[in-house]
Scaffold this motif. Structure first.
Motif, short mmCIF file in Angstrom:
data_model
loop_
_atom_site.label_atom_id
_atom_site.label_comp_id
_atom_site.label_asym_id
_atom_site.label_seq_id
_atom_site.Cartn_x
_atom_site.Cartn_y
_atom_site.Cartn_z
N GLY A 8 -130.26 -69.45 -78.52
CA GLY A 8 -131.11 -69.19 -77.38
C GLY A 8 -130.54 -69.53 -76.03
O GLY A 8 -131.17 -69.28 -75.00
N VAL A 12 -129.01 -67.70 -66.80
CA VAL A 12 -130.28 -67.32 -66.18
C VAL A 12 -130.26 -67.75 -64.73
O VAL A 12 -129.58 -68.71 -64.36
N SER A 17 -136.47 -68.55 -67.16
CA SER A 17 -136.86 -69.26 -68.38
C SER A 17 -135.92 -68.92 -69.53
O SER A 17 -135.32 -67.85 -69.57
N LEU A 18 -135.79 -69.86 -70.44
CA LEU A 18 -135.08 -69.66 -71.70
C LEU A 18 -135.83 -70.43 -72.78
O LEU A 18 -136.49 -71.43 -72.49
N VAL A 121 -126.31 -73.60 -71.68
CA VAL A 121 -127.32 -73.09 -70.75
C VAL A 121 -126.73 -73.18 -69.36
O VAL A 121 -126.32 -74.25 -68.91
#
Length: 125
Positions: A8, A12, A17-18, A121
């Motif tokens: 996931g 971004v 959002s993630l 991320v």
């Protein structure tokens, strides 16, 4: 042994959002917690959020409170981290971990017994 597989992560924009997922397999525990940690380049690994499997008690780092939500799906032995209102300072490798003998949520990495491989991320400004 326990295997943790995270997914996931990604790139971004700030404010986006993630949702991270972590699926656990292998041995089972009667009382454990699952947590998320993160490590940015040049920094120590830090606690993000954790949840106890028995009663679903949750605990968050102050830096993510109100923006991130941790949840679990018992039947799938999966824990999720929904990350909203992301900021550039949230950029890090995020790790899922299992605290095999948890009567309460613990926030120190050394308390956790099993770790996933991590997922990147990146939040752009």
């Amino acid at each position: 042994q326990v295997q943790l597989v995270e997914s996931g992560g990604g790139l971004v924009q700030a404010g986006g959002s993630l949702r991270l997922s972590c699926a656990a397999s292998g041995r089972t525990f009667s009382r454990h917690a699952m947590g998320w940690f993160r490590q940015a380049i040049g920094k120590e690994r830090e606690f993000v959020a954790a949840i106890t499997w028995s009663d679903g008690s949750r605990y968050y780092a102050d830096s993510v409170k109100g923006r991130f939500t941790i949840s679990r799906e018992n039947g799938k032995n999966t824990v999720y981290l929904q990350m909203n209102s992301l900021k550039p300072e949230d950029t890090a490798v995020y790790y899922c971990a299992v605290d095999a003998f948890a009567y309460t949520v613990r926030v120190t990495p050394s308390a956790y017994d099993y770790w996933g491989q991590g997922t990147q991320v990146t939040v752009s400004s």
